[in-house]
Scaffold this active site. Structure first.
Site, short mmCIF file in Angstrom:
data_model
loop_
_atom_site.label_atom_id
_atom_site.label_comp_id
_atom_site.label_asym_id
_atom_site.label_seq_id
_atom_site.Cartn_x
_atom_site.Cartn_y
_atom_site.Cartn_z
N HIS A 260 40.74 108.55 20.56
CA HIS A 260 41.05 107.56 21.53
C HIS A 260 42.60 107.61 21.48
O HIS A 260 43.22 106.51 21.95
CB HIS A 260 40.72 105.98 21.15
CG HIS A 260 39.08 105.80 21.49
ND1 HIS A 260 38.43 104.90 20.93
CD2 HIS A 260 38.11 106.78 21.88
CE1 HIS A 260 37.21 104.77 21.40
NE2 HIS A 260 37.00 106.13 21.73
N ASN B 156 32.48 104.12 16.12
CA ASN B 156 33.98 103.85 15.93
C ASN B 156 34.70 103.07 14.73
O ASN B 156 33.60 102.05 14.32
CB ASN B 156 34.21 103.31 17.28
CG ASN B 156 34.28 104.01 18.58
OD1 ASN B 156 34.88 105.11 18.43
ND2 ASN B 156 33.86 103.37 19.73
N TYR C 131 42.69 105.03 26.81
CA TYR C 131 43.05 104.08 25.63
C TYR C 131 44.67 104.02 25.56
O TYR C 131 45.29 103.24 24.87
CB TYR C 131 42.44 104.77 24.54
CG TYR C 131 40.93 104.32 24.30
CD1 TYR C 131 40.47 103.11 23.87
CD2 TYR C 131 39.96 105.16 24.80
CE1 TYR C 131 39.20 103.18 23.92
CE2 TYR C 131 39.01 105.10 25.03
CZ TYR C 131 38.28 104.09 24.50
OH TYR C 131 37.03 103.39 24.43
N CYS D 188 33.27 112.01 20.62
CA CYS D 188 33.65 111.09 21.61
C CYS D 188 33.12 111.47 23.04
O CYS D 188 33.36 113.00 23.30
CB CYS D 188 35.04 111.06 21.38
SG CYS D 188 35.70 109.39 22.39
#
Length: 417
Positions: free
Chosen positions: A194, A144, A241, A164
């Site tokens: 995200h 990330n 997120y 992811c």
């Protein structure tokens, strides 16, 4: 087939090893090399990895080294799962932004920018060394912030795909709620890393998302820690997120009242490493499920198998836009379904987005472009510009204060500071 894992000393690694062992027919490994500068962690993780392979009857060889060049030499694919600065740097990312009333988080906002600035130069150096030692190798990035890191890799001409576990997590969760096999669930997953929404959940071609929300909306909302009423109004399932955007102030109050996630993870890692050193342990411990990264191994196996096996399978990945989202630059990195083969992923057509989604995607993409420029070129003004552009900050006084704090907390990792 030879694979290398950079960051192989991570407590995540047994999850990856377990997936490689269980799914060996999809990805028949001859050798797996774990690479990490932390020799003490490598010994613990590597020993457990060998025992997992042995218990499950995997014939592949597992080795480990702190020599990056030797480790990636001859690799067919290299998985990146490193954390520059470790949990100590993550703890800073999650705490100092709160002083300004902004979310403290390792992948978005000011903390996410700090992580990008530390990480991008290191990843690009690794990628150049991979290109010299194994010019045909694919780089699969789980590090990330995945979107920014993957864009940096692609910008510099590397064979790279971002990965992811959010999408596969939703697929498995929805399959359980619906009582079907995960392979029967196909997601209309769209956005940035995200920053995604599930706009449809198809089972045998039929969109069952409305029925899923009607029958299981409370369970989905509880898992996301969002109000059920919000999901009903949106008519889609946002990723966890999106809490940082849709409930920013409430999240800040929550984060101020408890230890950072980094502190929790550091304590978990200490316990896990102690367990990994037990020579009788030959499977991933249940405690690892609390570490995060659920289903990461299965997503990694599926993606790597598609790349090396030229299967053309539909995978949800982070890849170059190339017009899939026409309101973004072609070189932006998006997270969408793609056909994955030997030439890499090709984003599949995306039906038009609602302004509620497209506007936030465009806003965050602009921030990510500025974040990448700051990571590549450095300089206080570039850091300030990226922070000012971020929708979770967006005020000059906050951006000024956060810029100074970011540099102060990360000076040892910033060559220009």
């Amino acid at each position: 087939m030879r694979l290398a894992v950079v960051g192989g000393g991570s407590t995540y690694t047994p999850e990856l090893i377990d997936g490689f062992a269980r799914l060996r027919e999809a990805l028949p490994l001859d050798e797996l090399v774990l690479i990490d500068p932390a020799a003490d962690r490598l010994e613990l993780v590597g020993g457990l990895a060998r025992r997992i392979f042995a218990k499950q009857g995997h014939p592949g060889r597992i080795s480990w080294t702190d020599d990056l060049d030797a480790g990636v030499d001859g690799a067919d694919a290299v998985l990146l799962q490193l954390r520059v600065g470790g949990q100590a740097a993550r703890n800073q990312d999650e705490t100092w932004p709160l002083e300004c009333g902004c979310v403290g988080q390792e992948t978005t906002g000011a903390g996410g920018l700090a992580k990008a600035l530390r990480t991008v130069p290191v990843v690009l150096d690794i990628a150049e060394r991979v290109r010299r030692r194994s010019p045909g190798a694919w780089i699969v990035d789980f590090t990330n912030p995945v979107g920014v890191v993957t864009r940096a890799l692609l910008m510099h001409g590397h064979k790279a795909v971002g990965l992811c576990n959010v999408a596969i997590g939703f697929q498995r969760k929805f399959a359980r709620l619906l009582g079907v096999s995960p392979q029967d669930v196909e997601l209309d997953h769209v956005g940035l890393n995200h920053l995604t929404w599930e706009r449809a959940v198809r089972v045998h071609g039929e969109d069952v998302l409305p029925a899923l929300l009607a029958e299981h909306g409370d369970a989905v909302a509880d898992d996301l820690r969002m109000p059920r009423s919000l999901l009903d109004r949106l008519g889609v399932v946002p990723s966890y997120y999106l809490r940082y955007y849709y409930q920013h102030d409430a999240v800040v109050r929550e984060l101020r009242g408890k230890p950072s996630r980094a502190a929790e993870v550091a304590a978990l890692e200490e316990r896990l490493l102690g367990m990994y050193g037990d020579p009788a342990l030959d499977e991933k411990p249940e405690l690892l499920g609390r570490r995060g990264g659920a289903y990461y191994s299965e997503a990694a196996v599926a993606l790597t198998a598609a790349l090396l096996g030229d299967t053309g399978e539909r995978q949800i990945v982070n890849t170059v836009n190339h017009g899939a989202l026409p309101f973004l630059p072609d070189d932006a990195v998006i997270e969408v379904p793609a056909a994955v083969g030997a030439d890499g992923p090709e984003a599949l057509p995306v039906r038009p987005l609602e302004p509620l989604h497209a506007g936030l995607i465009a806003h965050v993409t602009a921030y990510e472009q500025l974040a990448l420029e700051a990571a590549l070129k450095g300089g206080r003004d570039r850091v300030f510009g990226a922070l000012l552009a971020h929708p979770l900050i967006g005020q000059s006084d906050y951006a000024d204060r956060l810029t100074d704090q970011l540099i102060a907390h990360n000076r040892e990792h910033l060559s220009w500071a």
